[in-house]
Design a protein around this motif. Structure first.
Motif, PDB file in Angstrom:
ATOM      1  N   THR A   1       0.827   5.095   0.553  1.00  0.00           N
ATOM      2  CA  THR A   1      -0.027   6.703   0.813  1.00  0.00           C
ATOM      3  C   THR A   1       1.003   7.543   1.013  1.00  0.00           C
ATOM      4  OG1 THR A   1       0.420   5.548   3.460  1.00  0.00           O
ATOM      5  CG2 THR A   1      -1.249   5.073   2.646  1.00  0.00           C
TER       6      THR A   1
ATOM      7  N   THR B   1       0.850  -1.332   0.297  1.00  0.00           N
ATOM      8  CA  THR B   1       0.039  -0.120  -0.498  1.00  0.00           C
ATOM      9  C   THR B   1       0.990   1.388   0.087  1.00  0.00           C
ATOM     10  OG1 THR B   1      -0.074  -0.134   2.193  1.00  0.00           O
ATOM     11  CG2 THR B   1      -2.035  -0.951   1.357  1.00  0.00           C
TER      12      THR B   1
ATOM     13  N   LEU C   1      10.011   2.470  -8.047  1.00  0.00           N
ATOM     14  CA  LEU C   1       8.760   3.546  -8.763  1.00  0.00           C
ATOM     15  C   LEU C   1       7.921   3.281  -8.671  1.00  0.00           C
ATOM     16  CD1 LEU C   1       8.087   3.225 -12.369  1.00  0.00           C
ATOM     17  CD2 LEU C   1       6.865   0.398 -11.739  1.00  0.00           C
ATOM     18  N   LEU C   2       7.288   2.425  -7.243  1.00  0.00           N
ATOM     19  CA  LEU C   2       5.774   2.830  -7.204  1.00  0.00           C
ATOM     20  C   LEU C   2       5.243   3.839  -6.400  1.00  0.00           C
ATOM     21  CD1 LEU C   2       5.332  -1.709  -6.399  1.00  0.00           C
ATOM     22  CD2 LEU C   2       4.861   0.017  -8.655  1.00  0.00           C
TER      23      LEU C   2
ATOM     24  N   VAL D   1     -13.762  12.598  -1.760  1.00  0.00           N
ATOM     25  CA  VAL D   1     -14.930  11.257  -1.804  1.00  0.00           C
ATOM     26  C   VAL D   1     -15.376  11.367   0.222  1.00  0.00           C
ATOM     27  CG1 VAL D   1     -14.478   8.564  -0.760  1.00  0.00           C
ATOM     28  CG2 VAL D   1     -12.557   9.741  -2.445  1.00  0.00           C
TER      29      VAL D   1
ATOM     30  N   GLN E   1     -12.323  11.568   8.321  1.00  0.00           N
ATOM     31  CA  GLN E   1     -11.387  12.360   6.995  1.00  0.00           C
ATOM     32  C   GLN E   1     -11.126  11.031   6.371  1.00  0.00           C
ATOM     33  OE1 GLN E   1      -7.236  12.132   8.025  1.00  0.00           O
ATOM     34  NE2 GLN E   1      -6.940  13.951   6.751  1.00  0.00           N
ATOM     35  N   VAL E   2     -11.085  10.918   5.004  1.00  0.00           N
ATOM     36  CA  VAL E   2     -10.486   9.779   4.464  1.00  0.00           C
ATOM     37  C   VAL E   2      -9.675   9.977   3.361  1.00  0.00           C
ATOM     38  CG1 VAL E   2     -12.039   8.167   1.990  1.00  0.00           C
ATOM     39  CG2 VAL E   2     -13.350   9.083   3.377  1.00  0.00           C
ATOM     40  N   ARG E   3      -8.379   9.411   3.609  1.00  0.00           N
ATOM     41  CA  ARG E   3      -7.471   9.402   2.442  1.00  0.00           C
ATOM     42  C   ARG E   3      -7.500   8.078   1.371  1.00  0.00           C
ATOM     43  NH1 ARG E   3      -4.082  13.063   3.901  1.00  0.00           N
ATOM     44  NH2 ARG E   3      -2.079  12.931   3.540  1.00  0.00           N
ATOM     45  N   GLN E   4      -7.037   8.563   0.557  1.00  0.00           N
ATOM     46  CA  GLN E   4      -6.905   7.599  -0.942  1.00  0.00           C
ATOM     47  C   GLN E   4      -5.210   7.718  -0.940  1.00  0.00           C
ATOM     48  OE1 GLN E   4      -9.436   7.821  -4.203  1.00  0.00           O
ATOM     49  NE2 GLN E   4      -8.709   6.089  -4.470  1.00  0.00           N
ATOM     50  N   GLY E   5      -5.284   5.848  -1.381  1.00  0.00           N
ATOM     51  CA  GLY E   5      -3.428   5.553  -1.872  1.00  0.00           C
ATOM     52  C   GLY E   5      -3.971   4.587  -2.747  1.00  0.00           C
ATOM     53  N   LYS E   6      -2.545   3.773  -3.282  1.00  0.00           N
ATOM     54  CA  LYS E   6      -2.580   3.273  -4.136  1.00  0.00           C
ATOM     55  C   LYS E   6      -2.547   1.761  -3.541  1.00  0.00           C
ATOM     56  CE  LYS E   6       0.812   5.282  -6.528  1.00  0.00           C
ATOM     57  NZ  LYS E   6       1.487   5.656  -6.821  1.00  0.00           N
ATOM     58  N   PHE E   7      -2.454   0.367  -4.019  1.00  0.00           N
ATOM     59  CA  PHE E   7      -2.345  -0.864  -3.681  1.00  0.00           C
ATOM     60  C   PHE E   7      -1.886  -1.784  -5.371  1.00  0.00           C
ATOM     61  CE2 PHE E   7      -4.180  -4.706  -3.435  1.00  0.00           C
ATOM     62  CZ  PHE E   7      -4.024  -5.624  -1.648  1.00  0.00           C
ATOM     63  N   PHE E   8      -0.602  -2.673  -4.519  1.00  0.00           N
ATOM     64  CA  PHE E   8      -0.396  -3.516  -5.460  1.00  0.00           C
ATOM     65  C   PHE E   8      -0.351  -4.811  -4.872  1.00  0.00           C
ATOM     66  CE2 PHE E   8       1.885   0.308  -6.104  1.00  0.00           C
ATOM     67  CZ  PHE E   8       1.360   0.739  -7.379  1.00  0.00           C
ATOM     68  N   GLU E   9      -0.520  -5.239  -6.001  1.00  0.00           N
ATOM     69  CA  GLU E   9      -0.578  -7.315  -5.673  1.00  0.00           C
ATOM     70  C   GLU E   9       0.886  -7.791  -6.754  1.00  0.00           C
ATOM     71  OE1 GLU E   9      -4.002  -9.687  -4.317  1.00  0.00           O
ATOM     72  OE2 GLU E   9      -3.313 -10.379  -6.078  1.00  0.00           O
TER      73      GLU E   9
END
Lengths: 80, 80
Positions: A8, A6, A65-66, A21, A35-43
């Motif tokens: 963030t 993850t 990279l990520l 959001v 609060q809402v905070r958004q992030g990225k998720f990689f599998e």
């Protein structure tokens, strides 16, 4: 071996996407939302049997990279 | 009370974004990479003391806004 990552935004970095959001949820009638905070998720699925080696590889991918480490943090977990 | 939500594409749904990340990593020299799939991550901070009630609220948010259940799955975890 699968890892989940993850990415963030760091605490002090503004998160406009999360704000939108959050505002949308409030407009939909959701109460008590702080609060809402958004992030990225990689599998990430690696052909690697050694957990520690796999973890190191994934860490390298994140650093290169990520994630943008100036404004983002990342967290690596071994997925089942 | 904080919850973290991950939204991922269902297994059979093509993930072009993940494919691009995977290809880029390979071009950067990463070996033994089977697959990368990308998803979304949300950290939701609720003003709620009851874990079960909080979980239900977050589930509703996922169903109504955060995830498109036709092509996506979501997973809710209580964050520390």
């Amino acid at each position: 071996m699968k890892f989940s990552v993850t990415v963030t935004l760091k605490k002090d970095v503004l998160d406009p996407q999360g704000k939108v959001v959050s505002q949308t949820l409030k407009n939909m009638g959701v109460e008590n939302l702080n609060q809402v905070r958004q992030g990225k998720f990689f599998e990430i699925d690696l052909d690697e049997n050694d957990t520690s080696k796999g973890h190191d590889k994934v860490k390298e991918m994140c650093e290169k990279l990520l994630a943008n480490q100036i404004i983002e943090d990342f967290k690596i977990n071994k997925a089942e």
